[in-house]
Scaffold this active site. Structure first.
Site, PDB file in Angstrom:
ATOM      1  N   LYS A   1       1.034   3.840  14.668  1.00 30.36           N
ATOM      2  CA  LYS A   1       2.115   4.765  14.317  1.00 30.36           C
ATOM      3  C   LYS A   1       2.742   5.404  15.546  1.00 30.36           C
ATOM      4  O   LYS A   1       3.959   5.633  15.583  1.00 30.36           O
ATOM      5  CB  LYS A   1       1.582   5.848  13.377  1.00 30.36           C
ATOM      6  CG  LYS A   1       2.656   6.794  12.845  1.00 30.36           C
ATOM      7  CD  LYS A   1       2.062   7.825  11.898  1.00 30.36           C
ATOM      8  CE  LYS A   1       3.119   8.823  11.445  1.00 30.36           C
ATOM      9  NZ  LYS A   1       2.549   9.861  10.549  1.00 30.36           N
TER      10      LYS A   1
ATOM     11  N   ASP B   1       7.092  -0.897   9.944  1.00 26.55           N
ATOM     12  CA  ASP B   1       6.169  -1.658  10.786  1.00 26.55           C
ATOM     13  C   ASP B   1       5.575  -2.844  10.050  1.00 26.55           C
ATOM     14  O   ASP B   1       4.830  -3.631  10.642  1.00 26.55           O
ATOM     15  CB  ASP B   1       5.048  -0.740  11.297  1.00 26.55           C
ATOM     16  CG  ASP B   1       5.152  -0.520  12.792  1.00 26.55           C
ATOM     17  OD1 ASP B   1       6.227  -0.781  13.357  1.00 26.55           O
ATOM     18  OD2 ASP B   1       4.152  -0.095  13.398  1.00 26.55           O
TER      19      ASP B   1
ATOM     20  N   ASP C   1       5.726  11.538   6.997  1.00 24.92           N
ATOM     21  CA  ASP C   1       5.022  10.417   6.390  1.00 24.92           C
ATOM     22  C   ASP C   1       5.880   9.861   5.268  1.00 24.92           C
ATOM     23  O   ASP C   1       6.678  10.584   4.658  1.00 24.92           O
ATOM     24  CB  ASP C   1       3.664  10.865   5.834  1.00 24.92           C
ATOM     25  CG  ASP C   1       2.612  10.992   6.919  1.00 24.92           C
ATOM     26  OD1 ASP C   1       2.868  10.520   8.043  1.00 24.92           O
ATOM     27  OD2 ASP C   1       1.544  11.569   6.647  1.00 24.92           O
TER      28      ASP C   1
ATOM     29  N   ASP D   1      -1.258  12.010  16.025  1.00 25.16           N
ATOM     30  CA  ASP D   1      -0.659  13.318  15.795  1.00 25.16           C
ATOM     31  C   ASP D   1      -1.462  14.411  16.503  1.00 25.16           C
ATOM     32  O   ASP D   1      -0.911  15.228  17.248  1.00 25.16           O
ATOM     33  CB  ASP D   1      -0.539  13.602  14.300  1.00 25.16           C
ATOM     34  CG  ASP D   1      -1.805  13.276  13.518  1.00 25.16           C
ATOM     35  OD1 ASP D   1      -2.818  12.884  14.127  1.00 25.16           O
ATOM     36  OD2 ASP D   1      -1.779  13.415  12.277  1.00 25.16           O
TER      37      ASP D   1
ATOM     38  N   LYS E   1       0.820  -1.215   0.000  1.00 24.38           N
ATOM     39  CA  LYS E   1       0.000   0.000   0.000  1.00 24.38           C
ATOM     40  C   LYS E   1       0.850   1.260   0.000  1.00 24.38           C
ATOM     41  O   LYS E   1       0.398   2.331  -0.405  1.00 24.38           O
ATOM     42  CB  LYS E   1      -0.933   0.000   1.217  1.00 24.38           C
ATOM     43  CG  LYS E   1      -2.042  -1.039   1.130  1.00 24.38           C
ATOM     44  CD  LYS E   1      -3.017  -0.897   2.282  1.00 24.38           C
ATOM     45  CE  LYS E   1      -4.175  -1.869   2.140  1.00 24.38           C
ATOM     46  NZ  LYS E   1      -5.155  -1.740   3.257  1.00 24.38           N
ATOM     47  N   GLU E   2       2.074   1.153   0.511  1.00 22.95           N
ATOM     48  CA  GLU E   2       3.014   2.269   0.528  1.00 22.95           C
ATOM     49  C   GLU E   2       4.276   1.812  -0.203  1.00 22.95           C
ATOM     50  O   GLU E   2       5.190   1.264   0.422  1.00 22.95           O
ATOM     51  CB  GLU E   2       3.337   2.672   1.968  1.00 22.95           C
ATOM     52  CG  GLU E   2       2.110   3.157   2.729  1.00 22.95           C
ATOM     53  CD  GLU E   2       2.361   3.339   4.223  1.00 22.95           C
ATOM     54  OE1 GLU E   2       1.656   4.159   4.828  1.00 22.95           O
ATOM     55  OE2 GLU E   2       3.256   2.666   4.779  1.00 22.95           O
TER      56      GLU E   2
END
Length: 737
Positions: A284, A146, A308, A450, A116-117
């Protein structure tokens, strides 16, 4: 007195200018607040004079809706009371501070899923900050994986090799676009050196993307025995992404690794914290706390940047801009962090999903900049490491002295003792019976770590600075399908409500800790999901009443009609003005208000439902990573400004239902009027239905006109049509009582 020997004035590093529109904002707020009180008084009178149970119930729903809207409007005023503009002058920095005295910076980049990333996106982000116009030996890049994936590890082993060519190339040629992908897709000068570097980049990209496509790293891509041993760690029998030991690999060491010109390279460290299915990992926030501890063991830099994985550096001077404020050069004695806005590349001209989030990332922070400073938005933020260890006046000592922010690391980062200690603090059970996540580091307890962390820091007394240079400091990717955009907002909604209704609620704890205006600023975000109620009520009730020929709003010639008109035009007009004055366009403002309406019956409703289920102990879907993978056909439709539906998402059902209902109501309203009913009695209901129709045009296109893969699924259209019929039937019987 010899004035010739006196030192000249210190050149300014930053300036502050209050915006003149603050005076208008304060005056308008007073007028608008009076109008709100008048409207609520009108509602109360209507409730008291209701003659039937149905009319009372409808009036009560509209009253509660307007109370919610009024409260949420009041929270926006905190951003408008004292907006200021800050400017920095990095060209003066070296007149005040020698480059050799620049403080060291630890840079944290988090990724969680190589599918996905894409690892190449993460690599581009890392290379862009490794190439900062900054002493390279003072930069340390920590990559948190992760996902525990050999694909990410392999990508960064390749990035370490390519970086030795890329960093000096940027420095020697004074390159501005220091993200390789951004540079090579721009209009760069095609010199022989550039073409050689580009070939190296394309070779790396082919290897990494090929490995991702196959799901493993083939032997022909492994160039040494050391690389083979590193990758072997991922191929043990019991290794999974949710169950594996900590993996820490020093890929570049500034004390011994040099680029092709002989200059030191930045540190590059890969970290995959220990995972166990029996231990909470806190998403995160947990990854960032692990990086805080690991980096403390290895470099312990005074300044920490969080990024990010898809948010690459777009300005090589960004770190120098930060030094105009940190660690102690701002006019705020307790300044703990400098926040840059999230900006994006690849947005289509209309920004159809309002992914720019201009209000969240640019407009509101300008207002908070005149108070105690902006909230932390998860990326593009430079922290003073000290902020993670207590309040400005009360330092909290970590459980191990080596983790203290003032600890000096006197051993190489690849020293065996240092690495063993780093593995220890990256353990999945390390935080047990410690203050991590509650008093130290990034805070646990919300999916929006955040927002929650920034909120807690400011409640503790820390202040912040919003820095928004004309050239964006960072650029990131955006969701390019409606489902991804709404899913992201749904996740945020769950996390925000977790804060809103906790013991740290801005209503109670926030007001006591930082005052009314700052608490209202944070309440604006925390309670934003409750907008689902008024938006949904106004989407359904007026149209259903219109179809039954029942007027529920004042007639055109009544004084209260002008009250409604003023409130609608005033709120929308001021919102549009704020948007345009912050380098926005009218077209993007329209998309922004449309998405505000779309989120109400979809992301906000589903997010609120999921939050309630969590509070009741019911199973939920949990955290989902937003996909950054680009599909060619989907990208083409996005660039053309065409909405992407495609998947049968449950969030599309209420949206399609609202679209169909408002279209039928708008057309049916004319039938009601032609039957002899007064147009003035139904004008507001006709206007609301018509406004809904205009905002629903992409849905009608997706349901009835398109035949591509991105059209609204037939099942969704059919289900929504049945729901409209069901709602009409219920209204027919209920409203006739």
């Amino acid at each position: 007195m010899n004035t010739a020997t006196m030192p000249g004035p210190t050149p300014p590093l930053h300036s502050l200018r209050p915006l003149r529109r603050r005076h208008f904002n304060r005056l308008f707020a007073a007028v608008y607040a009076s109008a709100i009180l008048s409207l609520l008084y009108h509602h109360i009178l209507k409730l008291l004079h209701s003659t039937t149970l149905v009319s009372f119930f409808m009036s009560f729903l509209l009253f509660i809706s307007d109370v919610v809207l009024a409260y949420m409007w009041s929270t926006t005023q905190a951003f408008r009371m004292n907006p200021v503009h800050r400017q920095v002058f990095p060209e003066n920095l070296e007149k005040v501070l020698d480059r050799k005295d620049f403080p060291a910076i630890d840079i944290f980049i988090c990724t969680a899923d190589p599918y996905k990333e894409p690892p190449m996106d993460v690599v581009n982000t890392a290379l862009s900050v490794m190439a900062y116009d900054y002493p390279t030996e003072k930069l340390s890049v920590y990559v948190s994986d992760d996902g525990g994936s050999e694909l990410t590890m392999f990508a960064f082993m390749e990035a370490a090799k390519f970086g030795k060519q890329w960093v000096p190339f940027c420095r020697e040629n004074n390159i501005t676009d220091r993200c390789p992908d951004a540079f090579f897709t721009s209009n760069h000068a095609p010199t022989s050196t550039t073409m050689e570097i580009k070939m190296m980049y394309e070779s790396m990209k082919t290897k990494v993307e090929g490995a991702v496509e196959r799901g493993k790293v083939n032997d022909e891509y492994i160039s040494s025995e050391d690389e083979r041993q590193i990758l072997t760690q991922y191929r043990t029998k019991d290794f999974t992404r949710q169950n594996h030991p900590s993996l820490i690999q020093v890929l570049l060491n500034s004390q011994k690794d040099v680029d092709n010109t002989g200059s030191a390279m930045p540190n590059l460290i890969y970290v995959s914290r220990e995972k166990s299915t029996s231990a909470a990992h806190h998403f995160k926030a947990g990854a960032l706390n692990a990086l805080l501890r690991v980096s403390a063991c290895m470099t312990n830099s005074r300044i920490v940047l969080t990024l990010d994985c898809d948010m690459y550096s777009n300005d090589p001077l960004t770190a120098q801009r930060v030094l105009c404020y940190l660690p102690n050069r701002s006019n705020r004695p307790n300044c703990g962090y400098v926040q840059f806005p999230q900006r994006y590349h690849g947005l289509n001209s209309a920004d159809i999903y309002a992914c720019e989030n201009k209000r969240l990332f640019q407009i509101n922070p300008i207002g908070m900049n005149g108070l105690n400073g902006p909230n932390y938005v998860g990326t593009g933020c430079f922290f003073h490491r000290r902020v993670f260890f207590g309040t400005p006046s009360m330092y909290i000592e970590p459980e191990i002295p080596e983790l203290a922010p003032n600890h000096i690391v006197d051993k190489p980062i690849n020293d065996r003792e240092v690495l063993n200690f780093a593995h220890h603090v990256a353990g999945c059970n390390y935080e047990n019976r410690t203050k991590w996540g509650s008093k130290m580091g990034f805070w646990y307890g919300s999916l929006v770590e955040d927002y929650y962390t920034g909120y807690q820091l400011q409640c503790e007394g820390w202040q912040s600075i919003f820095c928004d240079p004309s050239r964006p400091a960072f650029l990131g990717d955006v969701p390019i399908s409606l489902n991804d955009a709404l899913s992201q907002n749904k996740r945020w909604s769950v996390g925000l409500l977790e804060v809103a209704f906790s013991k740290y609620s801005p209503w109670t704890f926030g007001i006591r800790a930082m005052g009314v205006l700052m608490a209202q600023s944070y309440a604006h975000y925390a309670f934003s999901p409750i907008l689902s109620f008024p938006i949904t009520i106004y989407a359904f009730v007026p149209s259903l009443a219109l179809l039954q020929g029942i007027p529920i709003f004042p007639k055109v010639y009544e004084p209260s009609f002008y009250l409604y008109a003023f409130m609608f035009l005033g709120a929308y007009g001021q919102d549009c003005l704020d948007f345009i004055l912050t380098r926005g366009t009218l077209q993007r403002w329209w998309s922004d208000q449309r998405m505000w309406l779309i989120r109400g019956p979809s992301a906000f409703v589903f997010g609120t439902t999921e939050y309630v289920m969590k509070r009741l102990g019911m199973p939920t879907r949990g955290f989902n990573v937003t996909s950054k993978v680009m599909d060619d056909e989907l990208s083409k439709r996005y660039d053309q400004g065409v909405f992407e539906f495609g998947v049968p998402s449950p969030m599309f059902v209420p949206l399609a239902t609202v679209a169909i209902l408002n279209l039928i109501a708008f057309l049916g309203g004319f039938v009601v009027i032609l039957k002899g009913r007064s147009f003035g009695s139904f004008f507001i209901q006709m206007f609301i239905a018509g406004f809904g129709v205009i905002n629903s045009l992409p849905f009608y296109e997706g349901m009835f006109l398109r035949r591509d893969k991105g059209r609204m699924p037939t099942k969704t259209t059919f289900t929504s049509t049945l729901l409209v019929g069901l709602l009409y039937g219920i209204a027919f019987f209920a409203l006739k009582i």
